[in-house]
Enzyme design. Structure first.
Site, short mmCIF file in Angstrom:
data_model
loop_
_atom_site.label_atom_id
_atom_site.label_comp_id
_atom_site.label_asym_id
_atom_site.label_seq_id
_atom_site.Cartn_x
_atom_site.Cartn_y
_atom_site.Cartn_z
N ARG A 178 0.83 -1.22 0.00
CA ARG A 178 0.00 0.00 0.00
C ARG A 178 0.86 1.27 0.00
O ARG A 178 0.52 2.25 0.67
CB ARG A 178 -0.96 0.03 1.21
CG ARG A 178 -1.91 -1.12 1.30
CD ARG A 178 -2.90 -1.20 0.15
NE ARG A 178 -3.59 -2.46 0.22
CZ ARG A 178 -3.17 -3.58 -0.41
NH1 ARG A 178 -2.11 -3.53 -1.20
NH2 ARG A 178 -3.81 -4.70 -0.28
N SER A 227 -10.44 -0.80 4.22
CA SER A 227 -9.64 -0.99 5.43
C SER A 227 -9.13 0.34 5.95
O SER A 227 -8.55 1.12 5.20
CB SER A 227 -8.43 -1.89 5.15
OG SER A 227 -8.88 -3.15 4.72
N GLU A 297 -4.37 3.39 6.74
CA GLU A 297 -4.28 3.26 5.27
C GLU A 297 -5.03 4.43 4.63
O GLU A 297 -4.62 4.94 3.60
CB GLU A 297 -4.91 1.92 4.84
CG GLU A 297 -4.84 1.69 3.34
CD GLU A 297 -5.30 0.29 2.94
OE1 GLU A 297 -4.99 -0.69 3.65
OE2 GLU A 297 -5.98 0.18 1.90
C1 LIG Z 1 -15.62 -1.06 0.05
C2 LIG Z 1 -14.16 -0.78 -0.19
C3 LIG Z 1 -13.28 -1.84 -0.40
C4 LIG Z 1 -11.92 -1.61 -0.62
N1 LIG Z 1 -11.09 -2.68 -0.83
C5 LIG Z 1 -9.78 -2.46 -1.07
C6 LIG Z 1 -8.90 -3.57 -1.32
O1 LIG Z 1 -9.30 -4.73 -1.33
N2 LIG Z 1 -7.59 -3.30 -1.55
C7 LIG Z 1 -7.10 -2.02 -1.56
O2 LIG Z 1 -5.90 -1.84 -1.79
N3 LIG Z 1 -7.91 -0.96 -1.33
C8 LIG Z 1 -9.23 -1.15 -1.09
N4 LIG Z 1 -10.05 -0.08 -0.86
C9 LIG Z 1 -9.49 1.29 -0.80
C10 LIG Z 1 -9.54 2.06 -2.14
O3 LIG Z 1 -10.57 1.56 -2.96
C11 LIG Z 1 -8.23 2.00 -2.91
O4 LIG Z 1 -7.17 2.53 -2.14
C12 LIG Z 1 -8.32 2.79 -4.23
O5 LIG Z 1 -7.25 2.42 -5.02
C13 LIG Z 1 -8.31 4.31 -4.06
O6 LIG Z 1 -8.59 4.89 -5.34
P1 LIG Z 1 -9.42 6.24 -5.48
O7 LIG Z 1 -9.50 6.59 -6.91
O8 LIG Z 1 -10.70 6.13 -4.76
O9 LIG Z 1 -8.44 7.25 -4.74
P2 LIG Z 1 -8.82 8.43 -3.71
O10 LIG Z 1 -9.33 7.81 -2.44
O11 LIG Z 1 -9.67 9.45 -4.37
O12 LIG Z 1 -7.38 9.03 -3.47
C14 LIG Z 1 -6.37 8.25 -2.86
C15 LIG Z 1 -5.03 8.97 -3.08
O13 LIG Z 1 -4.68 8.88 -4.46
C16 LIG Z 1 -4.31 10.19 -4.93
N5 LIG Z 1 -4.61 10.30 -6.36
C17 LIG Z 1 -5.78 10.03 -6.99
N6 LIG Z 1 -5.65 10.27 -8.32
C18 LIG Z 1 -4.38 10.71 -8.51
C19 LIG Z 1 -3.63 11.13 -9.65
N7 LIG Z 1 -4.15 11.17 -10.88
N8 LIG Z 1 -2.34 11.51 -9.47
C20 LIG Z 1 -1.78 11.50 -8.24
N9 LIG Z 1 -2.44 11.11 -7.12
C21 LIG Z 1 -3.72 10.73 -7.26
C22 LIG Z 1 -5.17 11.12 -4.09
O14 LIG Z 1 -4.64 12.45 -4.10
C23 LIG Z 1 -5.10 10.46 -2.73
O15 LIG Z 1 -3.92 10.85 -2.05
C24 LIG Z 1 -11.42 -0.28 -0.64
C25 LIG Z 1 -12.31 0.79 -0.45
C26 LIG Z 1 -13.66 0.55 -0.24
C27 LIG Z 1 -14.59 1.72 -0.06
#
Ligand SMILES: Cc1cc2nc3c(=O)[nH]c(=O)nc-3n(C[C@H](O)[C@H](O)[C@H](O)COP(=O)(O)OP(=O)(O)OC[C@H]3O[C@@H](n4cnc5c(N)ncnc54)[C@H](O)[C@@H]3O)c2cc1C
Length: 312
Positions: A178, A227, A297
């Protein structure tokens, strides 16, 4: 201070190269469904709009936060006093060429995994069902069931701190559990993955298996951010939280669910401050009982101080 920000925002409105909205509620743009207002929401839909926006923001010295799908963040009840950038349109495009798939920053992980399956390309099945954008997943090095987004990465096109466009090879980034340290201060423009030709029905079968596991293990009926904590070495946050007797613990609308202790939920309109208080309580109790300091996380956004910090 506020007046200075207002003046700069007025100038941004005059110079902004893309769609821009002022005073936007951030909560609906996140999966936790909490958080106050963004002063400005800027939505570039092409690479040049995005780069030009970053130039204007630098000139005006306006703080910004890059939002993906908001599935791994906790936004302050006071919102974000700057510009929230959320890409769309062309920036969500996915292109396939042989066994290489290229994804824009706004492309959903769901689109990437299903696109790979449709083209009989194997390697991303374990990621199916993780919400979020491809760029957000890279930033987090998201993963599940033994697979991580970085596994099949070839390279990432980025806008660096000095606003130059560069290509980083996978080996330029020290991906860890992560974490993707070299992506911390850059903007991801696109990324490419090299996959392996495989059997389409076997790929879909594996994706269905992973989806089923997720459905059994995650409280998908409630808003959450997945998480809350990283897995501590050799253990599971959920196990420690359960052993500390915290299942079912509630602060206002923020709850440690009885079924999945590692994924806190927003039940009945939680405030970000309540979720943060619950996180501090859990970190504190787990530390006192097991001498393990859980590392968050999820990423706090818009807070003046670290809302998860505890003093031991
Ligand atoms: C129900 C549920 C289940 C989940 N299961 C998992 C799992 O199994 N495994 C896991 O790893 N995660 C899991 N997650 C967490 C999450 O889905 C992941 O971390 C996901 O990859 C985050 O992506 P996002 O687009 O929502 O990022 P955001 O939450 O919008 O942002 C996360 C970070 O990424 C940065 N970011 C976004 N876009 C860019 C860009 N273009 N350039 C630079 N930085 C950027 C943001 O600034 C921020 O710091 C889960 C979440 C939920 C709600």
């Amino acid at each position: 201070m506020k007046q200075l920000l207002d003046t700069r925002v007025d100038e941004l409105i005059a110079r902004c190269p893309c769609k821009l909205t002022t005073a936007v509620q951030i909560a609906p743009l996140t999966t936790f469904r909490v958080g106050g207002m963004a002063r400005v929401l800027a939505e570039p839909s092409t690479e040049s709009e995005l780069v030009n926006l970053l130039v204007v923001l630098r000139d005006l010295e306006l703080p910004y936060f890059y939002l993906g799908l908001g599935s791994n963040i906790l936004v302050s009840d006071h919102g974000f006093k700057g510009v929230v950038i959320r890409s769309r349109g062309e920036l969500g495009r996915i292109e396939v060429s042989g066994s290489i798939i290229k994804a824009g920053p706004a492309a959903r992980l769901l689109m990437l995994t299903t696109c790979a399956a449709r083209h009989s390309l194997t390697g991303l099945e374990q990621l199916s069902g993780i919400p979020g954008t491809v760029a957000g997943a890279l930033f987090m090095n998201a993963g599940a069931y033994g697979g991580e987004i970085s596994d099949h990465l070839v390279d990432v096109r980025i806008v660096s701190r000095d606003l130059s466009i560069q290509v980083m090879k996978k080996s330029d980034i020290a991906f860890g559990y992560r974490s993707a340290p070299e992506l911390r201060d850059v903007i991801v423009l696109s990324s490419r993955y090299e996959l392996i030709p495989g059997d389409r029905s076997a790929i879909y079968k594996e994706m269905r298996r992973v989806w089923q596991l997720r459905r059994e293990k995650q409280p998908i009926a409630f808003p959450s951010a997945g998480s809350i904590f990283k897995r501590p070495p050799g253990d599971y946050a959920g196990r420690l939280i359960e052993e500390a007797g915290l299942k079912g613990h509630r602060v206002g609308g923020a709850v440690v669910p009885t079924a999945h202790a590692g994924i806190f939920i927003n039940d009945r309109g939680a405030q970000a401050s309540e979720i943060a208080e619950l996180i501090r309580k859990v970190r504190s109790d787990v530390y006192r009982k097991f001498a393990v300091m859980l590392e968050n996380e999820i990423i706090p956004v818009g807070f003046d101080v670290d809302p998860f910090q505890i003093h031991v």
